[in-house]
Design a protein around this motif. Structure first.
Motif, PDB file in Angstrom:
ATOM      1  N   TYR A 173     -64.863 -26.447-107.950  1.00 15.44           N
ATOM      2  CA  TYR A 173     -63.661 -25.601-107.762  1.00 15.44           C
ATOM      3  C   TYR A 173     -63.172 -24.823-109.202  1.00 15.44           C
ATOM      4  O   TYR A 173     -62.976 -25.848-110.087  1.00 15.44           O
ATOM      5  N   ASP A 174     -63.060 -24.118-109.557  1.00 17.24           N
ATOM      6  CA  ASP A 174     -62.341 -23.224-110.979  1.00 17.24           C
ATOM      7  C   ASP A 174     -61.661 -23.167-111.092  1.00 17.24           C
ATOM      8  O   ASP A 174     -60.878 -22.345-111.952  1.00 17.24           O
ATOM      9  N   SER A 175     -60.236 -23.316-110.336  1.00 18.05           N
ATOM     10  CA  SER A 175     -59.406 -23.002-110.685  1.00 18.05           C
ATOM     11  C   SER A 175     -57.823 -23.954-110.800  1.00 18.05           C
ATOM     12  O   SER A 175     -56.330 -24.332-110.436  1.00 18.05           O
ATOM     13  N   TRP A 176     -58.194 -25.599-110.903  1.00 19.81           N
ATOM     14  CA  TRP A 176     -57.635 -26.693-110.975  1.00 19.81           C
ATOM     15  C   TRP A 176     -56.235 -26.373-112.078  1.00 19.81           C
ATOM     16  O   TRP A 176     -55.055 -27.013-112.118  1.00 19.81           O
ATOM     17  N   ALA A 177     -57.092 -25.696-113.368  1.00 20.99           N
ATOM     18  CA  ALA A 177     -56.360 -25.311-114.064  1.00 20.99           C
ATOM     19  C   ALA A 177     -54.771 -24.801-113.483  1.00 20.99           C
ATOM     20  O   ALA A 177     -53.729 -25.164-114.799  1.00 20.99           O
ATOM     21  N   GLY A 178     -54.967 -23.936-112.979  1.00 19.11           N
ATOM     22  CA  GLY A 178     -53.736 -23.255-112.365  1.00 19.11           C
ATOM     23  C   GLY A 178     -53.039 -23.539-111.528  1.00 19.11           C
ATOM     24  O   GLY A 178     -51.867 -23.299-111.469  1.00 19.11           O
ATOM     25  N   GLY A 245     -43.688 -27.076-101.346  1.00 21.05           N
ATOM     26  CA  GLY A 245     -42.969 -26.442-102.404  1.00 21.05           C
ATOM     27  C   GLY A 245     -44.032 -26.868-103.596  1.00 21.05           C
ATOM     28  O   GLY A 245     -44.261 -26.781-104.757  1.00 21.05           O
ATOM     29  N   ALA A 246     -45.206 -27.140-103.100  1.00 20.19           N
ATOM     30  CA  ALA A 246     -46.090 -27.700-104.160  1.00 20.19           C
ATOM     31  C   ALA A 246     -47.101 -26.213-104.370  1.00 20.19           C
ATOM     32  O   ALA A 246     -47.262 -25.361-103.622  1.00 20.19           O
ATOM     33  N   ASP A 247     -48.152 -26.434-105.503  1.00 17.27           N
ATOM     34  CA  ASP A 247     -48.792 -25.505-105.399  1.00 17.27           C
ATOM     35  C   ASP A 247     -49.896 -25.435-104.713  1.00 17.27           C
ATOM     36  O   ASP A 247     -50.760 -24.205-104.573  1.00 17.27           O
ATOM     37  N   ALA A 248     -50.824 -26.725-104.581  1.00 15.68           N
ATOM     38  CA  ALA A 248     -52.001 -27.033-103.544  1.00 15.68           C
ATOM     39  C   ALA A 248     -51.569 -28.160-102.363  1.00 15.68           C
ATOM     40  O   ALA A 248     -50.024 -29.209-102.577  1.00 15.68           O
ATOM     41  N   TYR A 249     -52.258 -27.473-101.577  1.00 15.76           N
ATOM     42  CA  TYR A 249     -51.792 -28.638-100.324  1.00 15.76           C
ATOM     43  C   TYR A 249     -53.416 -29.615 -99.958  1.00 15.76           C
ATOM     44  O   TYR A 249     -54.391 -28.376-100.163  1.00 15.76           O
ATOM     45  N   LEU A 250     -53.674 -31.119-100.039  1.00 13.47           N
ATOM     46  CA  LEU A 250     -55.022 -31.051 -99.605  1.00 13.47           C
ATOM     47  C   LEU A 250     -55.341 -31.383 -98.389  1.00 13.47           C
ATOM     48  O   LEU A 250     -54.310 -32.375 -98.157  1.00 13.47           O
TER      49      LEU A 250
END
Length: 346
Positions: A173-178, A245-250
């Motif tokens: 996954y190439d979007s972890w930094a964001g 409100g998080a950036d990502a949900y896993l």
């Protein structure tokens, strides 16, 4: 005329196919690997090859039995007989060490309950119902409560799988930094989230699962030095508010455990917690048609046998997620399971 049919209408004898089928159908090698893992044989070869008498003593094994097993495995490239009766590690044997970065030693336990269920897999094939429940008269998790030693070994196998999943997802996954914040919904004791946070030092995490499930997470977070970057929240993703409100949900190997109605409710609860620019990451087997050899297809049979859910197709995921207010933005292959990225539908 097809290549596998002779002029007399009889199948052509393809010896290579017969040998390959015999190899795939044989459970001798898988059982041998699991027994070798149970005895921790690979751990005793870290410093180099050992003769069978020494290796048997350190592994608490009978020397002749160990010799015969290791010779069989060496023939498959797992261990090597460097000289008669002396064995060492090979690249295939290295992950069987307890200290390997992605150790698989605990990934292959010999669980009596599972083996008895697989012995009646024909029942599942005939009926579509769980042979585990048929054999044991109870569900998988009920059985584990009554058999704590098997439950402990099962937990070890899940931890081993998680170590591999963390590495594959991080590299794919190439979007972890964001992403500065992530909520692991149904994240169990937090091992996967701990793996992410240990490597993504800019990120903060929230572990969300049933209170009794996350009870052990606090100690694991302390050991990992992550108590200041991870919050533990106990609750049900069906009945309680998912942390918002998080950036990502896993959702890692969560959605596949539930029928469509419950899965829809779960996804709806997650959608309610998300911002419009948040994203959802689903990591679990996806069933793809065709002849491709994917680990998810084997996992789907495990679910079928043990009575734990199913792997959905990509089309089924599109429909399920669409009904809960999502759209799939991409499906990213990994060496394990695909990583499905979804965003709120506009």
């Amino acid at each position: 005329m097809p290549d596998d049919v002779s002029t007399a209408g009889r199948p052509h004898i393809d010896i290579a196919s017969v040998q390959r089928l015999a190899e795939l159908a044989d459970y001798v090698v898988p059982f041998a690997i699991r027994a070798i893992c149970t005895l921790g044989v690979a751990d005793h070869l870290v410093d180099g090859p050992l003769p069978i008498p020494d290796l048997a003593k350190r592994s608490n094994a009978e020397p002749q039995a160990l010799l015969r097993v290791l010779r069989a495995l060496a023939g498959k490239g797992i261990f090597t007989e460097t000289e008669p009766g002396v064995f060492g590690l090979t690249p295939l044997a290295q992950p069987l060490r307890s200290d390997h970065p992605v150790s698989l030693r605990e990934a292959y336990p010999l669980l009596v309950g599972d083996l008895q269920a697989w012995a009646r897999f024909d029942y599942t094939l005939r009926t579509g119902r769980s042979s585990f429940e048929y054999v044991h008269g109870m569900g998988y998790w009920e059985y584990m409560v009554e058999h704590p030693e098997e439950s402990k070994r099962f937990d070890g196998s899940q931890a081993a799988g998680t170590r591999v999943e963390v590495r594959t997802v991080l590299s794919a996954y190439d979007s972890w930094a964001g992403l500065n914040s992530v909520v692991d919904v149904g994240g169990g004791n937090g091992m996967f989230l701990i793996g992410l946070l240990s490597r993504l030092r800019h990120m903060r995490g929230t572990l969300f699962d049933q209170p009794h499930v996350v009870a052990n997470a606090h100690g694991l977070l302390r050991e990992a030095g992550l108590t200041d970057r991870c919050t533990v929240v106990g609750g049900s993703f069906f009945d309680d508010d998912v942390p918002s409100g998080a950036d990502a949900y896993l959702l890692k190997r969560v959605l596949w455990s539930w029928a469509d109605d419950r899965a829809h409710l779960l996804l709806s609860r997650v959608r309610e917690a998300m911002r419009e620019d948040s994203r959802l990451l689903i990591h679990e087997p996806v069933s793809f048609p065709g002849d491709s050899d994917e680990v998810g297809k084997a996992y789907d049979l495990i679910l079928l046998t043990m009575g734990g859910g199913c792997a959905r197709t990509e089309e089924e995921l599109h429909a399920l997620l669409g009904g809960a207010g999502f759209r799939i933005s991409r499906v990213i292959p990994t060496p394990m399971f695909p990583l499905v990225e979804a965003v709120p539908a506009t």
